[in-house]
Design a protein around this motif. Structure first.
Motif, PDB file in Angstrom:
ATOM      1  N   PRO B  75      -8.414   5.874   6.124  1.00 40.20           N
ATOM      2  CA  PRO B  75      -6.976   5.821   6.879  1.00 40.20           C
ATOM      3  C   PRO B  75      -7.344   5.226   8.531  1.00 40.20           C
ATOM      4  CG  PRO B  75      -7.453   8.012   6.839  1.00 40.20           C
ATOM      5  CD  PRO B  75      -8.365   7.554   6.025  1.00 40.20           C
ATOM      6  N   LEU B  76      -6.536   4.367   8.898  1.00 38.79           N
ATOM      7  CA  LEU B  76      -6.584   3.704  10.086  1.00 38.79           C
ATOM      8  C   LEU B  76      -5.500   4.401  11.240  1.00 38.79           C
ATOM      9  CD1 LEU B  76      -7.859   1.368  12.198  1.00 38.79           C
ATOM     10  CD2 LEU B  76      -6.004   0.158  11.195  1.00 38.79           C
ATOM     11  N   ARG B  77      -5.700   4.968  12.297  1.00 35.07           N
ATOM     12  CA  ARG B  77      -4.710   5.645  13.127  1.00 35.07           C
ATOM     13  C   ARG B  77      -4.943   4.804  14.532  1.00 35.07           C
ATOM     14  NH1 ARG B  77      -7.103   9.764  10.755  1.00 35.07           N
ATOM     15  NH2 ARG B  77      -9.124   9.882  12.018  1.00 35.07           N
ATOM     16  N   LEU B  78      -3.675   4.336  15.060  1.00 31.68           N
ATOM     17  CA  LEU B  78      -3.496   3.912  16.176  1.00 31.68           C
ATOM     18  C   LEU B  78      -2.843   5.109  17.021  1.00 31.68           C
ATOM     19  CD1 LEU B  78      -2.608   1.441  13.784  1.00 31.68           C
ATOM     20  CD2 LEU B  78      -1.381   0.608  15.882  1.00 31.68           C
ATOM     21  N   LEU B  79      -3.725   5.104  18.090  1.00 31.57           N
ATOM     22  CA  LEU B  79      -3.732   6.468  18.795  1.00 31.57           C
ATOM     23  C   LEU B  79      -2.324   6.243  20.049  1.00 31.57           C
ATOM     24  CD1 LEU B  79      -7.329   6.453  19.975  1.00 31.57           C
ATOM     25  CD2 LEU B  79      -5.948   7.817  18.018  1.00 31.57           C
TER      26      LEU B  79
END
Lengths: 113, 113
Positions: B75-79
């Motif tokens: 998964p790729l998280r945008l903070l």
């Protein structure tokens, strides 16, 4: 980072061969040359890759110069479905046995009916 | 095999919101990566992973976090989303980082307002 240089765009007539060039003058001895293509609104798809010898598969042929500083992707009979952006990619060595792939801006191929 | 799957296909966020882009592959590939593609540009590497528990930064990692707790998921998280993160995001996987083929997902189109 290893770099590739490709023309921004090319045109071809349907059913004719297409030669897509790529320069990679900083290539190192262990770098594979990869080609991917991206159809409109889709993710990239693998086309072919090679190291030193010319390579053929069902989609295309890859011709690699003897000094490996350039290569050419050959589509033997272009069809309208081949209209896409074609990327020539080298991989960068991160550490032993591990690489990353750096995409450039690619060549947009237009196929004329 | 489903190959590489990504969810969601489309997403609109407001500035400052956070979210996670999902990526999964069912090919038992060790190498997974995230790219972003801005209009008219090639793909740029955000983060990559060479196996479960191992991740590293690519060319444009700022504003994104990743983790790899299993072989299948990355998964790729945008903070804290920013308009500059408006882009199409592609996840890819491959058996190894050597001379092997990368498989790309269909992409997630993200708009940050």
């Amino acid at each position: 980072d290893a770099k590739t240089t490709q023309p921004n765009s090319m045109e071809s007539n349907e059913e004719e061969p297409v030669h897509l060039p790529c320069n990679h003058s900083t290539i190192s001895g262990t770098d594979y040359i990869h080609w991917y293509r991206q159809l409109p609104s889709q993710g990239p798809e693998y086309v072919i890759h090679g190291l030193t010898s010319n390579v053929n598969n069902r989609m295309a042929s890859l011709a690699i110069a003897e000094d490996r500083k350039s290569s050419t992707l050959i589509l033997h009979r272009a069809t309208l479905r081949d209209a896409a952006v074609y990327y020539c990619i080298l991989r960068d060595l991160l550490w032993a046995g591990t690489y990353k792939y750096i995409f450039g801006t690619g060549t947009r191929l237009k196929v004329l009916a | 095999n489903a190959g590489v799957t990504q969810t969601p296909k489309f997403q609109v966020l407001k500035t400052g919101q956070s979210m996670t882009l999902q990526c999964a592959q069912d090919m038992n590939h060790e190498y997974m990566s995230w790219y972003r593609q801005d209009p008219g540009m090639g793909l740029r590497l955000i983060h990559y992973s060479v196996g479960a528990g191992i991740t590293d930064q690519g060319e444009v990692p700022n504003g994104y976090n990743v983790s790899r707790s299993t072989t299948e998921d990355f998964p790729l998280r945008l903070l804290s989303a920013a308009p500059s993160q408006t882009s199409v995001y592609f996840c890819a996987s491959s058996y190894s980082t050597g001379g092997s083929e990368q498989y790309f997902g269909p992409g997630t189109r993200l708009t940050v307002t």
